[in-house]
Scaffold this motif. Structure first.
Motif, PDB file in Angstrom:
ATOM      1  N   GLN A  23      43.081  10.645 -18.814  1.00  0.00           N
ATOM      2  CA  GLN A  23      42.252   9.957 -17.830  1.00  0.00           C
ATOM      3  C   GLN A  23      41.066  10.827 -17.402  1.00  0.00           C
ATOM      4  O   GLN A  23      41.253  11.951 -16.970  1.00  0.00           O
ATOM      5  CB  GLN A  23      43.070   9.564 -16.589  1.00  0.00           C
ATOM      6  CG  GLN A  23      43.981   8.376 -16.798  1.00  0.00           C
ATOM      7  CD  GLN A  23      45.212   8.728 -17.613  1.00  0.00           C
ATOM      8  OE1 GLN A  23      45.596   9.881 -17.662  1.00  0.00           O
ATOM      9  NE2 GLN A  23      45.823   7.745 -18.241  1.00  0.00           N
ATOM     10  N   ILE A  25      38.690   9.239 -15.367  1.00  0.00           N
ATOM     11  CA  ILE A  25      38.410   8.624 -14.071  1.00  0.00           C
ATOM     12  C   ILE A  25      39.741   8.520 -13.346  1.00  0.00           C
ATOM     13  O   ILE A  25      40.714   8.005 -13.905  1.00  0.00           O
ATOM     14  CB  ILE A  25      37.786   7.225 -14.229  1.00  0.00           C
ATOM     15  CG1 ILE A  25      36.511   7.296 -15.069  1.00  0.00           C
ATOM     16  CG2 ILE A  25      37.501   6.597 -12.875  1.00  0.00           C
ATOM     17  CD1 ILE A  25      35.944   5.933 -15.419  1.00  0.00           C
ATOM     18  N   SER A  27      42.144   8.705  -9.327  1.00  0.00           N
ATOM     19  CA  SER A  27      42.362   8.914  -7.894  1.00  0.00           C
ATOM     20  C   SER A  27      43.728   9.551  -7.735  1.00  0.00           C
ATOM     21  O   SER A  27      44.700   9.135  -8.382  1.00  0.00           O
ATOM     22  CB  SER A  27      42.320   7.591  -7.127  1.00  0.00           C
ATOM     23  OG  SER A  27      41.068   6.963  -7.246  1.00  0.00           O
ATOM     24  N   THR A  95      39.151  11.784  -5.631  1.00  0.00           N
ATOM     25  CA  THR A  95      38.706  10.884  -6.709  1.00  0.00           C
ATOM     26  C   THR A  95      37.589  11.536  -7.511  1.00  0.00           C
ATOM     27  O   THR A  95      36.840  12.384  -7.005  1.00  0.00           O
ATOM     28  CB  THR A  95      38.186   9.542  -6.154  1.00  0.00           C
ATOM     29  OG1 THR A  95      36.903   9.732  -5.534  1.00  0.00           O
ATOM     30  CG2 THR A  95      39.161   8.934  -5.147  1.00  0.00           C
ATOM     31  N   ASP A  97      34.779  10.194 -10.850  1.00  0.00           N
ATOM     32  CA  ASP A  97      34.281   9.296 -11.890  1.00  0.00           C
ATOM     33  C   ASP A  97      33.014   9.927 -12.454  1.00  0.00           C
ATOM     34  O   ASP A  97      31.988   9.998 -11.761  1.00  0.00           O
ATOM     35  CB  ASP A  97      33.969   7.918 -11.307  1.00  0.00           C
ATOM     36  CG  ASP A  97      33.434   6.946 -12.359  1.00  0.00           C
ATOM     37  OD1 ASP A  97      33.236   7.361 -13.517  1.00  0.00           O
ATOM     38  OD2 ASP A  97      33.187   5.776 -12.003  1.00  0.00           O
ATOM     39  N   TYR A 157      46.087   7.129  -9.964  1.00  0.00           N
ATOM     40  CA  TYR A 157      45.459   5.959 -10.589  1.00  0.00           C
ATOM     41  C   TYR A 157      44.431   6.425 -11.612  1.00  0.00           C
ATOM     42  O   TYR A 157      43.777   7.450 -11.418  1.00  0.00           O
ATOM     43  CB  TYR A 157      44.720   5.107  -9.555  1.00  0.00           C
ATOM     44  CG  TYR A 157      45.573   4.457  -8.508  1.00  0.00           C
ATOM     45  CD1 TYR A 157      45.910   3.114  -8.597  1.00  0.00           C
ATOM     46  CD2 TYR A 157      46.001   5.174  -7.382  1.00  0.00           C
ATOM     47  CE1 TYR A 157      46.672   2.492  -7.611  1.00  0.00           C
ATOM     48  CE2 TYR A 157      46.756   4.564  -6.396  1.00  0.00           C
ATOM     49  CZ  TYR A 157      47.095   3.224  -6.513  1.00  0.00           C
ATOM     50  OH  TYR A 157      47.839   2.636  -5.529  1.00  0.00           O
ATOM     51  N   SER A 158      44.240   5.637 -12.667  1.00  0.00           N
ATOM     52  CA  SER A 158      43.175   5.924 -13.623  1.00  0.00           C
ATOM     53  C   SER A 158      41.948   5.070 -13.299  1.00  0.00           C
ATOM     54  O   SER A 158      41.314   4.472 -14.171  1.00  0.00           O
ATOM     55  CB  SER A 158      43.645   5.668 -15.062  1.00  0.00           C
ATOM     56  OG  SER A 158      44.107   4.326 -15.202  1.00  0.00           O
ATOM     57  N   ARG A 159      41.616   5.012 -12.047  1.00  0.00           N
ATOM     58  CA  ARG A 159      40.396   4.383 -11.544  1.00  0.00           C
ATOM     59  C   ARG A 159      40.092   5.018 -10.193  1.00  0.00           C
ATOM     60  O   ARG A 159      40.950   5.699  -9.604  1.00  0.00           O
ATOM     61  CB  ARG A 159      40.554   2.868 -11.392  1.00  0.00           C
ATOM     62  CG  ARG A 159      41.570   2.437 -10.327  1.00  0.00           C
ATOM     63  CD  ARG A 159      41.671   0.918 -10.245  1.00  0.00           C
ATOM     64  NE  ARG A 159      42.675   0.477  -9.275  1.00  0.00           N
ATOM     65  CZ  ARG A 159      42.413   0.212  -8.001  1.00  0.00           C
ATOM     66  NH1 ARG A 159      41.178   0.347  -7.533  1.00  0.00           N
ATOM     67  NH2 ARG A 159      43.376  -0.201  -7.187  1.00  0.00           N
ATOM     68  N   VAL A 160      38.909   4.792  -9.685  1.00  0.00           N
ATOM     69  CA  VAL A 160      38.539   5.288  -8.366  1.00  0.00           C
ATOM     70  C   VAL A 160      38.889   4.232  -7.328  1.00  0.00           C
ATOM     71  O   VAL A 160      38.420   3.092  -7.395  1.00  0.00           O
ATOM     72  CB  VAL A 160      37.038   5.629  -8.304  1.00  0.00           C
ATOM     73  CG1 VAL A 160      36.614   5.919  -6.873  1.00  0.00           C
ATOM     74  CG2 VAL A 160      36.733   6.829  -9.189  1.00  0.00           C
ATOM     75  N   THR A 162      38.573   2.357  -3.909  1.00  0.00           N
ATOM     76  CA  THR A 162      37.464   2.162  -2.987  1.00  0.00           C
ATOM     77  C   THR A 162      37.780   2.833  -1.649  1.00  0.00           C
ATOM     78  O   THR A 162      38.941   3.149  -1.353  1.00  0.00           O
ATOM     79  CB  THR A 162      37.211   0.675  -2.746  1.00  0.00           C
ATOM     80  OG1 THR A 162      38.336   0.111  -2.050  1.00  0.00           O
ATOM     81  CG2 THR A 162      37.000  -0.070  -4.062  1.00  0.00           C
ATOM     82  N   SER A 179      45.738  -0.137 -12.915  1.00  0.00           N
ATOM     83  CA  SER A 179      45.498   1.246 -13.350  1.00  0.00           C
ATOM     84  C   SER A 179      46.340   2.261 -12.601  1.00  0.00           C
ATOM     85  O   SER A 179      45.971   3.439 -12.502  1.00  0.00           O
ATOM     86  CB  SER A 179      44.006   1.608 -13.220  1.00  0.00           C
ATOM     87  OG  SER A 179      43.201   0.723 -13.974  1.00  0.00           O
TER      88      SER A 179
END
Length: 259
Positions: A23, A25, A27, A95, A97, A157-160, A162, A179
């Motif tokens: 990953q 990206i 969180s 986080t 990205d 998580y493999s995303r940011v 919010t 994710s």
């Protein structure tokens, strides 16, 4: 009962193996308490052996920083400046990205009431390095340092996430599980494993460490009851008894579906 895992220095830690390595990206979320001020060294609370990414507690005891490793250089958010208290619960989210534009590396630290204590950001470029090192909590295998404190819930998580999702997590409101790569609620209370309940089965292995029953959500309540009895002389007396018990309301939604 709300359990948690306490680290008291060497050899206490949790090792999760070489997972979540691809990953770029992500969180990273963790509930933790500081048990002691690092003595001369900055200690990693949660991160990788090669320092791919990590949440660090600085040696002065007052600062936290979220750092990623890009092109063999550690690049961080900058240190927080508020003064954390010992043996007090905090929630932190880091986080990153690489394509997120300005302020794409972030750290937010909340108190146990979900109030933001401080947010730090930085603008970085480039993908985070991959690693063959293990993801660990409580230990910096690169330098051999061990952190003293308590951890409860870890999520990756493999995303940011919010800002709204981060704020909600600090209030025990879970975002959707898109994710979601790993969840360790650290509520087992015994044994040498912490289970990944995300569905990915990346269980962690405990070394040393102490299970305690005063995790987030543990409260002490006092109840009072009265009773009246009548004697043969038709006089009545009342007695009052007070009991104190420990009850737990653990607000995390533990059963998280992996999508």
């Amino acid at each position: 009962m709300a359990n948690a895992l306490q680290f008291n220095g060497s050899p206490d830690k949790i090792a999760f193996g070489n997972i979540l390595n691809s990953q770029t990206i992500f969180s990273v979320c963790i509930w933790f308490q500081i048990g002691a001020t690092p003595s001369g060294n900055a200690d990693i609370i949660f991160g990788y052996g090669n320092r791919r990414w990590f949440l660090i507690h600085e040696a002065n005891g007052t600062n936290f920083r979220f750092t990623v490793r890009i092109s063999a250089v550690e690049q961080g958010t900058g240190n927080t400046t508020f003064n954390p208290s010992l043996n007090t619960w905090y929630f932190a989210v880091g986080t990153y990205d690489p394509d997120g534009g300005s302020d794409n590396l972030t750290l937010r630290v909340y108190n146990s009431s979900g109030v933001l204590q401080e947010a730090r950001t930085a603008t970085k470029t480039g993908a985070v390095e991959t690693t063959a090192s293990a993801l660990e909590a409580g230990h910096d295998p690169n330098r051999g340092f061990f952190w003293q404190g308590t951890v409860q819930l870890l999520k990756v998580y493999s995303r940011v996430l919010t800002t709204t999702e981060q704020n909600n997590l600090a209030l025990f409101i879970d975002p959707n599980s898109v994710s979601l790569e790993g969840v360790w609620d650290i509520n087992e209370g015994s044994g040498t494993n912490v289970n990944d309940i995300s569905g990915a089965d990346n269980d962690g292995t405990i070394t040393g460490s102490t299970w305690i029953t005063t995790g987030i959500g543990t409260t002490t309540s006092t109840s009072t009851s009265s009773s009246t009895s009548t004697t043969s002389t038709s006089t009545s007396s009342s007695s009052t008894s007070t009991s104190t018990s420990t009850t737990t309301t653990f607000p995390f939604p533990f059963f998280v579906r992996r999508v």
